[in-house]
Design a protein around this motif. Structure first.
Motif, PDB file in Angstrom:
ATOM      1  N   TYR A   1       0.840  -1.204   0.000  1.00 46.76           N
ATOM      2  CA  TYR A   1       0.000   0.000   0.000  1.00 46.76           C
ATOM      3  C   TYR A   1       0.871   1.248   0.000  1.00 46.76           C
ATOM      4  O   TYR A   1       0.667   2.163  -0.813  1.00 46.76           O
ATOM      5  CB  TYR A   1      -0.920  -0.016   1.222  1.00 46.76           C
ATOM      6  CG  TYR A   1      -1.697   1.265   1.428  1.00 46.76           C
ATOM      7  CD1 TYR A   1      -2.766   1.590   0.596  1.00 46.76           C
ATOM      8  CD2 TYR A   1      -1.346   2.148   2.443  1.00 46.76           C
ATOM      9  CE1 TYR A   1      -3.470   2.782   0.777  1.00 46.76           C
ATOM     10  CE2 TYR A   1      -2.045   3.329   2.634  1.00 46.76           C
ATOM     11  CZ  TYR A   1      -3.107   3.645   1.800  1.00 46.76           C
ATOM     12  OH  TYR A   1      -3.798   4.812   1.980  1.00 46.76           O
TER      13      TYR A   1
ATOM     14  N   GLY B   1       0.387   4.972  -1.283  1.00 48.44           N
ATOM     15  CA  GLY B   1      -0.581   5.183  -0.216  1.00 48.44           C
ATOM     16  C   GLY B   1      -0.045   6.110   0.859  1.00 48.44           C
ATOM     17  O   GLY B   1       1.154   6.447   0.883  1.00 48.44           O
ATOM     18  N   ASP B   2      -0.911   6.515   1.762  1.00 47.84           N
ATOM     19  CA  ASP B   2      -0.564   7.453   2.828  1.00 47.84           C
ATOM     20  C   ASP B   2       0.629   6.935   3.632  1.00 47.84           C
ATOM     21  O   ASP B   2       0.568   5.863   4.237  1.00 47.84           O
ATOM     22  CB  ASP B   2      -1.778   7.630   3.742  1.00 47.84           C
ATOM     23  CG  ASP B   2      -1.596   8.742   4.753  1.00 47.84           C
ATOM     24  OD1 ASP B   2      -0.454   9.190   4.957  1.00 47.84           O
ATOM     25  OD2 ASP B   2      -2.607   9.145   5.366  1.00 47.84           O
TER      26      ASP B   2
ATOM     27  N   SER C   1       0.286   5.675   7.269  1.00 46.18           N
ATOM     28  CA  SER C   1      -0.385   4.421   7.608  1.00 46.18           C
ATOM     29  C   SER C   1       0.554   3.534   8.420  1.00 46.18           C
ATOM     30  O   SER C   1       1.653   3.217   7.962  1.00 46.18           O
ATOM     31  CB  SER C   1      -0.813   3.694   6.335  1.00 46.18           C
ATOM     32  OG  SER C   1      -1.333   2.420   6.639  1.00 46.18           O
TER      33      SER C   1
ATOM     34  N   ARG D   1      -8.872   1.523   5.925  1.00 48.22           N
ATOM     35  CA  ARG D   1      -8.984   2.470   4.823  1.00 48.22           C
ATOM     36  C   ARG D   1      -9.767   1.859   3.661  1.00 48.22           C
ATOM     37  O   ARG D   1     -10.558   2.546   2.997  1.00 48.22           O
ATOM     38  CB  ARG D   1      -7.595   2.902   4.352  1.00 48.22           C
ATOM     39  CG  ARG D   1      -6.837   3.777   5.340  1.00 48.22           C
ATOM     40  CD  ARG D   1      -5.382   3.973   4.906  1.00 48.22           C
ATOM     41  NE  ARG D   1      -4.617   4.733   5.874  1.00 48.22           N
ATOM     42  CZ  ARG D   1      -4.454   6.054   5.865  1.00 48.22           C
ATOM     43  NH1 ARG D   1      -5.028   6.767   4.899  1.00 48.22           N
ATOM     44  NH2 ARG D   1      -3.751   6.671   6.785  1.00 48.22           N
TER      45      ARG D   1
ATOM     46  N   ASP E   1     -11.080   3.823   0.463  1.00 46.66           N
ATOM     47  CA  ASP E   1      -9.814   4.222  -0.164  1.00 46.66           C
ATOM     48  C   ASP E   1      -9.541   3.267  -1.329  1.00 46.66           C
ATOM     49  O   ASP E   1      -9.322   2.067  -1.140  1.00 46.66           O
ATOM     50  CB  ASP E   1      -8.700   4.141   0.882  1.00 46.66           C
ATOM     51  CG  ASP E   1      -7.335   4.556   0.352  1.00 46.66           C
ATOM     52  OD1 ASP E   1      -6.988   4.203  -0.793  1.00 46.66           O
ATOM     53  OD2 ASP E   1      -6.598   5.224   1.103  1.00 46.66           O
ATOM     54  N   ASP E   2      -9.534   3.785  -2.552  1.00 48.69           N
ATOM     55  CA  ASP E   2      -9.432   2.933  -3.737  1.00 48.69           C
ATOM     56  C   ASP E   2      -8.149   2.111  -3.760  1.00 48.69           C
ATOM     57  O   ASP E   2      -8.163   0.923  -4.125  1.00 48.69           O
ATOM     58  CB  ASP E   2      -9.519   3.777  -5.013  1.00 48.69           C
ATOM     59  CG  ASP E   2     -10.917   4.335  -5.260  1.00 48.69           C
ATOM     60  OD1 ASP E   2     -11.869   3.771  -4.675  1.00 48.69           O
ATOM     61  OD2 ASP E   2     -11.053   5.303  -6.024  1.00 48.69           O
TER      62      ASP E   2
ATOM     63  N   ALA F   1      -6.269   1.196  -1.185  1.00 54.59           N
ATOM     64  CA  ALA F   1      -6.342   0.186  -0.126  1.00 54.59           C
ATOM     65  C   ALA F   1      -7.242  -0.970  -0.546  1.00 54.59           C
ATOM     66  O   ALA F   1      -6.929  -2.141  -0.302  1.00 54.59           O
ATOM     67  CB  ALA F   1      -6.847   0.819   1.169  1.00 54.59           C
TER      68      ALA F   1
END
Length: 335
Positions: free
Chosen positions: A208, A213-214, A217, A226, A231-232, A234
């Motif tokens: 991720y 991704g963030d 996380s 998420r 969250d697409d 995730a």
């Protein structure tokens, strides 16, 4: 109080890299209260065995009875016949080569009668599977495949009530199977393309973040949360992980033809997105005759390995019924 036979109590132990849990387990598989302590995995084998022995001692003294046997489900590749560790990850410092059975037998001798306690040791996923076949989701099944998806991906095959060990003690070990979708992803074993590199919890989190991704996380649980929130990225990562596990399970099912498949572990609690991806990929891959094989969530939770390890100790220390009754041979059939 868990019923025991006059010869003493049996304790099941789940020896993991983070914590060690233990409980009394009766001859019918009923477990008493589970006690747990941190595992001093980085302090060396003697420290680990000292901690296990102290925990078992507390359980036995609370029961007020002598110790009959101890069954241990331990992390690593285990030679169950010898009770020794063949290999292990760096989670356990100096763990390979450890004589777990002998070390515990010496430490626990004061709690037992003449000759000391019986000590059995097996891989923790094998113990988990034995527990599920004895008292859990696969109770009564003649054959079962158990898949544990958490920090890693483990597997165990149970035939006629006994875990299949294999010539090198790794039968059923699914985490290092090559699977589509994992190409180029590095596994904890150092190779690329294995199931664990895409399907395990740390792999979900790593992928991720690696795909943009963030960065805040913290772990796989957050990625799953998420995904549930929409969250697409995730969603895509969690679904891909479930599909990879489903494809691997389908391959093992096709070779072994188990009566039931049981899936447990921390990632298995990820919810419907992960489960539907796993089951969908599995059903799409297997031949029609295997299409109705039940795929069930594990039922015993954290107690499974404790119960299953104790089953091995009961079998080694007494004549107890098999997990699955023998099927009578038809008249005129070969035995």
């Amino acid at each position: 109080m868990i019923p025991q036979e006059p010869a003493g109590v049996v304790v099941g132990v789940d020896l993991g890299g983070t914590k060690t849990a233990a409980a009394l387990v009766g001859p019918g598989g009923d477990a008493g209260p589970v006690r747990a302590v941190p595992t001093p995995a980085l302090d060396g084998p003697d420290a680990v065995l000292d901690a296990v022995a102290a925990l078992v001692t507390d359980v036995v003294r609370a029961a007020g009875a002598p110790l009959r046997a101890v069954g241990v489900g331990a992390a690593g590749v285990i030679d169950a016949g010898r009770g020794t560790v063949v290999s292990a990850t760096r989670t356990f410092a100096g763990w390979p080569g450890t004589d777990v059975a002998g070390g515990l037998r010496r430490r626990l001798a004061p709690l037992a009668g003449a000759g000391g306690p019986v000590v059995t040791v097996e891989n923790d996923v094998d113990a988990h599977a034995a527990g599920e076949v004895w008292r859990g989701a696969a109770a009564g099944a003649g054959s079962a495949l158990l898949v544990a998806v958490g920090t890693g991906v483990g597997g165990s095959v149970v035939l006629d009530g006994r875990p299949l060990r294999g010539a090198h003690h790794v039968a059923g070990e699914m985490g290092h199977m090559p699977v589509p979708g994992a190409e180029g992803l590095r596994c904890a074993c150092g190779r690329t393309g294995h199931l664990e590199a895409i399907g395990a919890g740390p792999a979900i989190h790593r992928r991720y973040r690696g795909l943009g991704g963030d960065a805040a996380s913290p772990d796989a649980r957050d990625v799953v949360a998420r995904a549930v929130a929409g969250d697409d990225l995730a969603v895509r990562v969690v679904r891909a992980a479930g599909e990879a596990v489903g494809r691997a399970v389908a391959g093992v099912m096709t070779v072994l033809d188990p009566e039931v498949v049981v899936v447990g572990g921390g990632v298995a609690a990820a919810g419907d997105l992960w489960w539907s991806a796993l089951v969908g990929a599995l059903r799409a891959e297997v031949v029609d005759v295997l299409g109705d094989v039940p795929v069930l969530p594990a039922a015993l939770g954290a107690d499974a390995a404790v119960v299953g390890a104790a089953r091995g100790a009961w079998r080694a220390s007494a004549a107890v019924p098999p997990l699955v009754p023998s099927v009578p041979t038809a008249p005129g059939a070969a035995p």
